[in-house]
Design a protein around this motif. Sequence first.
Motif, short mmCIF file in Angstrom:
data_model
loop_
_atom_site.label_atom_id
_atom_site.label_comp_id
_atom_site.label_asym_id
_atom_site.label_seq_id
_atom_site.Cartn_x
_atom_site.Cartn_y
_atom_site.Cartn_z
N UNK A 47 67.85 44.53 59.70
CA UNK A 47 67.14 45.79 59.49
C UNK A 47 66.04 45.55 58.47
N UNK A 48 64.80 45.76 58.87
CA UNK A 48 63.66 45.55 57.99
C UNK A 48 63.00 46.88 57.66
N UNK A 49 62.81 47.15 56.39
CA UNK A 49 62.08 48.32 55.94
C UNK A 49 60.60 47.99 56.03
N UNK A 50 59.83 48.83 56.72
CA UNK A 50 58.41 48.56 56.95
C UNK A 50 57.56 49.76 56.54
N UNK A 51 56.31 49.49 56.24
CA UNK A 51 55.30 50.52 56.05
C UNK A 51 54.42 50.52 57.30
N UNK A 52 53.97 51.68 57.73
CA UNK A 52 53.07 51.75 58.89
C UNK A 52 53.76 51.39 60.19
N UNK A 53 54.88 52.04 60.47
CA UNK A 53 55.66 51.73 61.66
C UNK A 53 54.84 51.84 62.94
N UNK A 54 54.05 52.89 63.08
CA UNK A 54 53.27 53.07 64.31
C UNK A 54 52.30 51.92 64.54
N UNK A 55 51.62 51.47 63.49
CA UNK A 55 50.70 50.34 63.62
C UNK A 55 51.44 49.06 63.99
N UNK A 56 52.60 48.83 63.36
CA UNK A 56 53.39 47.65 63.68
C UNK A 56 53.86 47.69 65.13
N UNK A 57 54.34 48.84 65.58
CA UNK A 57 54.80 48.95 66.97
C UNK A 57 53.67 48.68 67.95
N UNK A 58 52.47 49.16 67.63
CA UNK A 58 51.30 48.88 68.47
C UNK A 58 51.00 47.40 68.55
N UNK A 59 51.05 46.72 67.41
CA UNK A 59 50.78 45.28 67.38
C UNK A 59 51.86 44.51 68.15
N UNK A 60 53.11 44.91 68.00
CA UNK A 60 54.20 44.25 68.73
C UNK A 60 54.03 44.44 70.24
N UNK A 61 53.68 45.66 70.64
CA UNK A 61 53.46 45.95 72.05
C UNK A 61 52.31 45.09 72.60
N UNK A 93 66.12 45.90 63.67
CA UNK A 93 65.80 47.31 63.53
C UNK A 93 64.68 47.44 62.50
N UNK A 94 63.65 48.17 62.86
CA UNK A 94 62.53 48.43 61.96
C UNK A 94 62.67 49.85 61.46
N UNK A 95 62.63 50.02 60.15
CA UNK A 95 62.87 51.32 59.53
C UNK A 95 61.70 51.66 58.60
N UNK A 96 61.09 52.81 58.86
CA UNK A 96 60.08 53.35 57.95
C UNK A 96 60.70 54.53 57.22
N UNK A 97 60.90 54.38 55.95
CA UNK A 97 61.55 55.40 55.13
C UNK A 97 60.69 56.65 54.99
N UNK A 98 61.33 57.80 54.94
CA UNK A 98 60.64 59.06 54.64
C UNK A 98 60.34 59.19 53.15
N UNK A 99 61.03 58.41 52.35
CA UNK A 99 60.90 58.54 50.88
C UNK A 99 59.58 58.04 50.37
#
Length: 99
Positions: A47-61, A93-99
Amino acid sequence: MRAWYAEHLGVGSVPYGMWDTQAGAMVFSPFAADTDYFAADRPWMLNLCVDGLDDLLGALHTAGIEVTTNPDWDAPGVGRFARIHDPEGNPIELWESDA
């Protein structure tokens, strides 16, 4: 394998696969043997905590890496989640925290 993690997730690029994290704590938390949180044929998931989940998912795709999301995994006050697999089939698992 180290090159794949460095290229797609930015981790393990220094010698011996170590990395520093600024996004938050790293947690080792085993699940019960009968959990349905991840596939029965894999006894663990990174499980990796990430910033900018949407951008990362786009790059992975764009890189041709299959990404799985599920609104049921997301939790207000906790964050948003997505899952991928490395070339050996290990779940991540990629996790972008709400905090």
